[in-house]
Motif scaffolding. Structure first.
Motif, PDB file in Angstrom:
ATOM      1  N   ARG A  22       0.863  -1.182   0.000  1.00 42.25           N
ATOM      2  CA  ARG A  22       0.000   0.000   0.000  1.00 42.25           C
ATOM      3  C   ARG A  22       0.902   1.236   0.000  1.00 42.25           C
ATOM      4  O   ARG A  22       1.983   1.232   0.601  1.00 42.25           O
ATOM      5  CB  ARG A  22      -0.931  -0.001   1.203  1.00 42.25           C
ATOM      6  CG  ARG A  22      -0.225   0.065   2.538  1.00 42.25           C
ATOM      7  CD  ARG A  22      -1.162  -0.190   3.697  1.00 42.25           C
ATOM      8  NE  ARG A  22      -2.169   0.848   3.789  1.00 42.25           N
ATOM      9  CZ  ARG A  22      -3.166   0.833   4.674  1.00 42.25           C
ATOM     10  NH1 ARG A  22      -3.278  -0.187   5.514  1.00 42.25           N
ATOM     11  NH2 ARG A  22      -4.039   1.802   4.704  1.00 42.25           N
ATOM     12  N   ASP A  70      -0.311   4.464   0.770  1.00 42.56           N
ATOM     13  CA  ASP A  70      -0.925   5.593   1.474  1.00 42.56           C
ATOM     14  C   ASP A  70      -0.429   5.722   2.911  1.00 42.56           C
ATOM     15  O   ASP A  70      -0.862   6.617   3.640  1.00 42.56           O
ATOM     16  CB  ASP A  70      -2.461   5.448   1.455  1.00 42.56           C
ATOM     17  CG  ASP A  70      -2.911   4.141   2.089  1.00 42.56           C
ATOM     18  OD1 ASP A  70      -2.094   3.172   2.116  1.00 42.56           O
ATOM     19  OD2 ASP A  70      -4.051   4.072   2.580  1.00 42.56           O
ATOM     20  N   VAL A  71       0.458   4.838   3.325  1.00 40.28           N
ATOM     21  CA  VAL A  71       0.997   4.885   4.697  1.00 40.28           C
ATOM     22  C   VAL A  71       2.526   4.796   4.607  1.00 40.28           C
ATOM     23  O   VAL A  71       3.065   3.997   3.839  1.00 40.28           O
ATOM     24  CB  VAL A  71       0.449   3.720   5.558  1.00 40.28           C
ATOM     25  CG1 VAL A  71       1.079   3.732   6.939  1.00 40.28           C
ATOM     26  CG2 VAL A  71      -1.072   3.795   5.662  1.00 40.28           C
ATOM     27  N   ASP A  93       7.872   3.602   7.401  1.00 39.11           N
ATOM     28  CA  ASP A  93       8.277   3.533   8.808  1.00 39.11           C
ATOM     29  C   ASP A  93       7.101   3.139   9.712  1.00 39.11           C
ATOM     30  O   ASP A  93       7.275   2.425  10.703  1.00 39.11           O
ATOM     31  CB  ASP A  93       8.848   4.876   9.273  1.00 39.11           C
ATOM     32  CG  ASP A  93      10.249   5.105   8.699  1.00 39.11           C
ATOM     33  OD1 ASP A  93      10.891   4.124   8.289  1.00 39.11           O
ATOM     34  OD2 ASP A  93      10.681   6.269   8.667  1.00 39.11           O
ATOM     35  N   VAL A  94       5.922   3.621   9.370  1.00 35.35           N
ATOM     36  CA  VAL A  94       4.729   3.277  10.154  1.00 35.35           C
ATOM     37  C   VAL A  94       4.389   1.799   9.956  1.00 35.35           C
ATOM     38  O   VAL A  94       4.101   1.078  10.925  1.00 35.35           O
ATOM     39  CB  VAL A  94       3.536   4.177   9.772  1.00 35.35           C
ATOM     40  CG1 VAL A  94       2.244   3.672  10.416  1.00 35.35           C
ATOM     41  CG2 VAL A  94       3.805   5.624  10.184  1.00 35.35           C
ATOM     42  N   LEU A  95       4.475   1.332   8.717  1.00 39.90           N
ATOM     43  CA  LEU A  95       4.190  -0.089   8.463  1.00 39.90           C
ATOM     44  C   LEU A  95       5.226  -0.987   9.138  1.00 39.90           C
ATOM     45  O   LEU A  95       4.893  -2.059   9.651  1.00 39.90           O
ATOM     46  CB  LEU A  95       4.140  -0.362   6.953  1.00 39.90           C
ATOM     47  CG  LEU A  95       2.988   0.343   6.202  1.00 39.90           C
ATOM     48  CD1 LEU A  95       3.055   0.035   4.711  1.00 39.90           C
ATOM     49  CD2 LEU A  95       1.625  -0.046   6.765  1.00 39.90           C
ATOM     50  N   TYR A  98       4.310  -1.119  12.700  1.00 43.12           N
ATOM     51  CA  TYR A  98       3.099  -1.951  12.811  1.00 43.12           C
ATOM     52  C   TYR A  98       3.479  -3.434  12.869  1.00 43.12           C
ATOM     53  O   TYR A  98       3.060  -4.163  13.772  1.00 43.12           O
ATOM     54  CB  TYR A  98       2.196  -1.642  11.619  1.00 43.12           C
ATOM     55  CG  TYR A  98       1.054  -2.598  11.384  1.00 43.12           C
ATOM     56  CD1 TYR A  98       0.043  -2.757  12.324  1.00 43.12           C
ATOM     57  CD2 TYR A  98       0.966  -3.321  10.195  1.00 43.12           C
ATOM     58  CE1 TYR A  98      -1.022  -3.615  12.081  1.00 43.12           C
ATOM     59  CE2 TYR A  98      -0.089  -4.173   9.945  1.00 43.12           C
ATOM     60  CZ  TYR A  98      -1.076  -4.325  10.890  1.00 43.12           C
ATOM     61  OH  TYR A  98      -2.131  -5.172  10.654  1.00 43.12           O
ATOM     62  N   VAL A 124      -4.621 -11.452   8.109  1.00 42.42           N
ATOM     63  CA  VAL A 124      -5.161 -10.087   8.191  1.00 42.42           C
ATOM     64  C   VAL A 124      -4.008  -9.084   8.207  1.00 42.42           C
ATOM     65  O   VAL A 124      -4.030  -8.068   7.511  1.00 42.42           O
ATOM     66  CB  VAL A 124      -6.045  -9.905   9.452  1.00 42.42           C
ATOM     67  CG1 VAL A 124      -6.413  -8.438   9.664  1.00 42.42           C
ATOM     68  CG2 VAL A 124      -7.310 -10.757   9.356  1.00 42.42           C
ATOM     69  N   GLU A 170      -2.297  -8.884   4.799  1.00 42.62           N
ATOM     70  CA  GLU A 170      -3.149  -8.206   3.815  1.00 42.62           C
ATOM     71  C   GLU A 170      -3.210  -6.706   4.091  1.00 42.62           C
ATOM     72  O   GLU A 170      -3.343  -5.901   3.165  1.00 42.62           O
ATOM     73  CB  GLU A 170      -4.535  -8.841   3.856  1.00 42.62           C
ATOM     74  CG  GLU A 170      -5.420  -8.407   2.722  1.00 42.62           C
ATOM     75  CD  GLU A 170      -6.773  -7.941   3.205  1.00 42.62           C
ATOM     76  OE1 GLU A 170      -7.726  -8.093   2.472  1.00 42.62           O
ATOM     77  OE2 GLU A 170      -6.858  -7.399   4.354  1.00 42.62           O
ATOM     78  N   SER A 171      -3.115  -6.334   5.359  1.00 41.03           N
ATOM     79  CA  SER A 171      -3.303  -4.920   5.696  1.00 41.03           C
ATOM     80  C   SER A 171      -2.099  -4.046   5.316  1.00 41.03           C
ATOM     81  O   SER A 171      -2.204  -2.821   5.348  1.00 41.03           O
ATOM     82  CB  SER A 171      -3.621  -4.762   7.184  1.00 41.03           C
ATOM     83  OG  SER A 171      -2.536  -5.215   7.952  1.00 41.03           O
ATOM     84  N   HIS A 224      -4.147  -2.259  -1.759  1.00 42.31           N
ATOM     85  CA  HIS A 224      -5.552  -2.667  -1.710  1.00 42.31           C
ATOM     86  C   HIS A 224      -6.083  -3.017  -3.079  1.00 42.31           C
ATOM     87  O   HIS A 224      -5.696  -2.424  -4.073  1.00 42.31           O
ATOM     88  CB  HIS A 224      -6.401  -1.556  -1.107  1.00 42.31           C
ATOM     89  CG  HIS A 224      -6.295  -1.518   0.375  1.00 42.31           C
ATOM     90  ND1 HIS A 224      -6.848  -0.556   1.153  1.00 42.31           N
ATOM     91  CD2 HIS A 224      -5.663  -2.362   1.234  1.00 42.31           C
ATOM     92  CE1 HIS A 224      -6.558  -0.792   2.413  1.00 42.31           C
ATOM     93  NE2 HIS A 224      -5.852  -1.874   2.488  1.00 42.31           N
ATOM     94  N   ARG A 225      -6.982  -3.951  -3.049  1.00 44.62           N
ATOM     95  CA  ARG A 225      -7.658  -4.316  -4.300  1.00 44.62           C
ATOM     96  C   ARG A 225      -8.293  -3.064  -4.905  1.00 44.62           C
ATOM     97  O   ARG A 225      -8.996  -2.318  -4.224  1.00 44.62           O
ATOM     98  CB  ARG A 225      -8.780  -5.310  -4.010  1.00 44.62           C
ATOM     99  CG  ARG A 225      -8.302  -6.563  -3.334  1.00 44.62           C
ATOM    100  CD  ARG A 225      -9.390  -7.129  -2.447  1.00 44.62           C
ATOM    101  NE  ARG A 225      -9.423  -6.437  -1.158  1.00 44.62           N
ATOM    102  CZ  ARG A 225     -10.261  -6.738  -0.189  1.00 44.62           C
ATOM    103  NH1 ARG A 225     -11.165  -7.661  -0.351  1.00 44.62           N
ATOM    104  NH2 ARG A 225     -10.224  -6.081   0.949  1.00 44.62           N
TER     105      ARG A 225
END
Lengths: 197, 197
Positions: free
Chosen positions: A148, A150-151, A154-156, A159, A186, A189-190, A194-195
């Protein structure tokens, strides 16, 4: 005194690390007595402590070795795969699945990070190794269009590391693990693209 | 002996719980000495142990009280809000944000779950309370059309609880928290109904 080749020294060191890993995983740091370490490695205490100053040094070498190996798996397969390995099977088996035995080391490291400020400072560098590998892998995935966008990476990274910490803690508490493979789906996938976006 | 009203007893009990909560949060279980508990509650040890048999009973009452309050927040605002509260500010303040002080209790509970099999069995019921509140909240969100419907509610419940455990562990280790609010955004969004699906 006989002269010993470097190859032989390295092999012996590896033998001690691998044997003591399963011993620490099975009995914990306190429970991994010198006698049990002898049994697990097939070597005398003299031979073990010829290579490592004391049990503490042996544990730290093991923790560093595991951190390096985890970083290698992360680089090739991602941090979620490390977590799947942790779920693979309980510690103490002879399987080649590395994850189950990492758990023992990770737990002891986590415990010390909570309680030992000096260790926290020393460990910071090692822990940065895993973070760096995770971040590099995510950046690579982003460039490949799989992540993805949009984030912030570093945040991912933070996470995924938070989920890893939760997983280690969960397993340490002996809580039910039935849903965890689906939970990791989950999580995986997160962080993906995104699809349809 | 003077007769004491039930209201008075309840108020006194509440005073002890609230005072000792910040004391446990600040000093940990071992560090929360009787003298510090006296200071924190403004009551004598005689008064404190009139209401609670011993420090252990006081801690367990506190842990149960916190679990109930967490379940209340979960029911109204969801488990992610509980996690945001945990990030709100370090323990020991006089703020009314409940989360920061929950952390101390959660940590001690986590530690015991790892090390004390008897406690694990006793605590299972209390921990089920939080799980049940989380599951009920997610079901309600699903019925309202806010939740993704391609993953079982039990899996999403386990997912959120795993992140909570990771968060507690992360904060306990004193690791950097800068990315955590954004991480919780990712977590919250990953249980939501996807855009366009």
């Amino acid at each position: 005194m006989p002269r010993v080749s470097q190859d032989h020294l390295d092999a012996r060191r590896r033998q001690i690390l691998d044997g003591s890993r399963s011993c620490f995983a099975r009995f914990g740091y306190e429970g991994a007595t010198v006698r049990r370490l002898e049994e697990a490695t097939g070597l005398s205490r003299g031979a073990i402590f010829h290579h490592f100053k004391d049990k503490e040094s042996l544990f730290l070498a093991l923790a560093e070795d595991d951190a390096t190996r985890m970083a290698d798996v992360v680089a090739e397969q991602g941090l979620v795969q490390v977590m799947r390995d942790l779920l693979a099977e309980p510690a103490g088996g002879t399987s080649s699945a590395p994850g189950a035995e990492w758990l023992g080391t990770r737990l002891e490291v986590s415990r010390r990070l909570r309680t030992d400020e000096e260790f926290r400072a020393r460990w910071a560098q090692r822990s940065e190794q895993l973070t760096a590998a995770t971040r590099a892998r995510l950046k690579w995935q982003r460039d490949a269009g799989n992540l993805r966008d949009d984030v912030d990476v570093d945040v991912l990274t933070a996470y995924l590391e938070l989920v890893l910490e939760g997983l280690v803690s969960h397993l340490a508490m002996g809580l039910p693990a039935a849903h965890l493979p689906a939970v990791l789906d989950v999580v995986e996938e997160s962080v993906r693209r995104h699809r349809g976006s």
